[in-house]
Design a protein around this motif. Sequence first.
Motif, PDB file in Angstrom:
ATOM      1  N   ALA A  62     -38.572  93.110  48.209  1.00 33.42           N
ATOM      2  CA  ALA A  62     -38.823  91.833  47.561  1.00 33.42           C
ATOM      3  C   ALA A  62     -39.548  92.032  46.249  1.00 33.42           C
ATOM      4  N   LYS A  87     -33.780  88.854  54.057  1.00 36.06           N
ATOM      5  CA  LYS A  87     -34.351  87.719  53.318  1.00 36.06           C
ATOM      6  C   LYS A  87     -33.919  87.740  51.852  1.00 36.06           C
ATOM      7  N   ILE A  88     -33.993  88.916  51.247  1.00 36.68           N
ATOM      8  CA  ILE A  88     -33.680  89.009  49.820  1.00 36.68           C
ATOM      9  C   ILE A  88     -32.192  88.766  49.566  1.00 36.68           C
ATOM     10  N   TRP A 103     -29.992  86.792  51.467  1.00 34.94           N
ATOM     11  CA  TRP A 103     -29.605  85.388  51.625  1.00 34.94           C
ATOM     12  C   TRP A 103     -30.287  84.491  50.596  1.00 34.94           C
ATOM     13  N   LYS A 104     -31.469  84.864  50.151  1.00 36.44           N
ATOM     14  CA  LYS A 104     -32.150  84.079  49.131  1.00 36.44           C
ATOM     15  C   LYS A 104     -31.362  84.057  47.828  1.00 36.44           C
ATOM     16  N   ASN A 105     -30.684  85.179  47.525  1.00 39.53           N
ATOM     17  CA  ASN A 105     -29.985  85.302  46.245  1.00 39.53           C
ATOM     18  C   ASN A 105     -28.462  85.225  46.366  1.00 39.53           C
TER      19      ASN A 105
END
Length: 403
Positions: free
Chosen positions: A403, A243-244, A246-248
């Motif tokens: 996160a 998650k971290i 692809w978010k950034n």
Amino acid sequence: MEFLKTYRSMFWLLGGIIAGSIAGVLAGDQVVIFKPIGDIFLNLLFTAIIPLVFFAISSAIAHIDASNKLGRVLGVMSLVFLSTILISGFLTIVAVWIFPIHQPVTLSKAADLGSSGNFGEQLTQLLTVSEFYELLSRKKMLPFIIFSVLIGLAAMRSGERGVAFRQFLYAGNEVMKDLLTLIMKVAPLGLGAYFAYQVGTVGPQLFGTYAQSLGLYYGFGIFYFVVGFSFYAFVAGGTTGIKIFWKNNILPTLTAVGTGSSIATIPANLEAVARMGVPANIGNVVVPLGASLHKDGSSISSIIKMAVVFGMFGKGFDSPEIIFMALGVTVLASIVEGGIPNGGYAGEMLVMSVYGFPIEALPPLMIIGTLVDPLATILNATGDNVCAMLTARFLPKQVPATA
């Protein structure tokens, strides 16, 4: 408009290839008049690539901070870089086996592309030369790369005594990159002329090979980008790591597409890895060095280009010896290819040198390399971010990204 400006050279090159293809179909027996134009362009590349490789490799290594506090970071980073390059290369070989690139044409019959003698003699000829002047031949690229690495290491170890020489290496690298840029301004004419000759002598069925290779690259490249990078992020930080990441990773991806350069993506990558939870002392080392030394996209394209050219010259791409050598070439290609537009031609010269392909092999290598450049740049640039996460994960006393 910015996108068009960034990839303007690629569009011009495509235009030259299309015009050359049409000319090759229409010219008939007169197509031989185009060949000297293509030969002149290729010879310009051959003469420029040797100093470019020397300055690019030696300068990158010479400017590495060799202090003890960075020793662990550099060690783990190197293992992470090597692992992802080999994984991407091996998976591409598997993809080529599953989806073989059929060759409707053969540019030349299979020849003995390897060295003569027993294994020890072949290894000696592959890695070394007996005279310094032999290093300057494009047919001896691997010994030349080893020499460049040793020069870079010596310059790095020289400390204050080698400051002037390190500045010389840096300046030489900048000048040679500009020289390549100048030569590539005539690439639409040079490659267009050579493509006209190939189409005129071989036939339009040549396009089928390029279409298959591009389809395989973009299909597998997108798969590796989504699935491969997600797997690496999972190893680095579990589901939270995915998650971290692809978010950034969106901004670096868009920056890579817009600039067409791994080097130009460094600022966006540095900001991204900080948000991914990578400590500054790790991200500030992995990202800049990765832009020069780590390129998963180039690894994938190297394998596909080798498979295509092997087929064009009637040689199989399936023996253990060739596969082992191909993986080694992908690692070296990742190092020698600069993080700039058109930097991949150094890797293509390496392929020709190691396998002993004739000059006719360079245009197909260059054309494929040019057409896959947008996705290759994304993989090369953003792969450094997930490698920074992995480096942080495997360093002693480092907490996985959260996160």
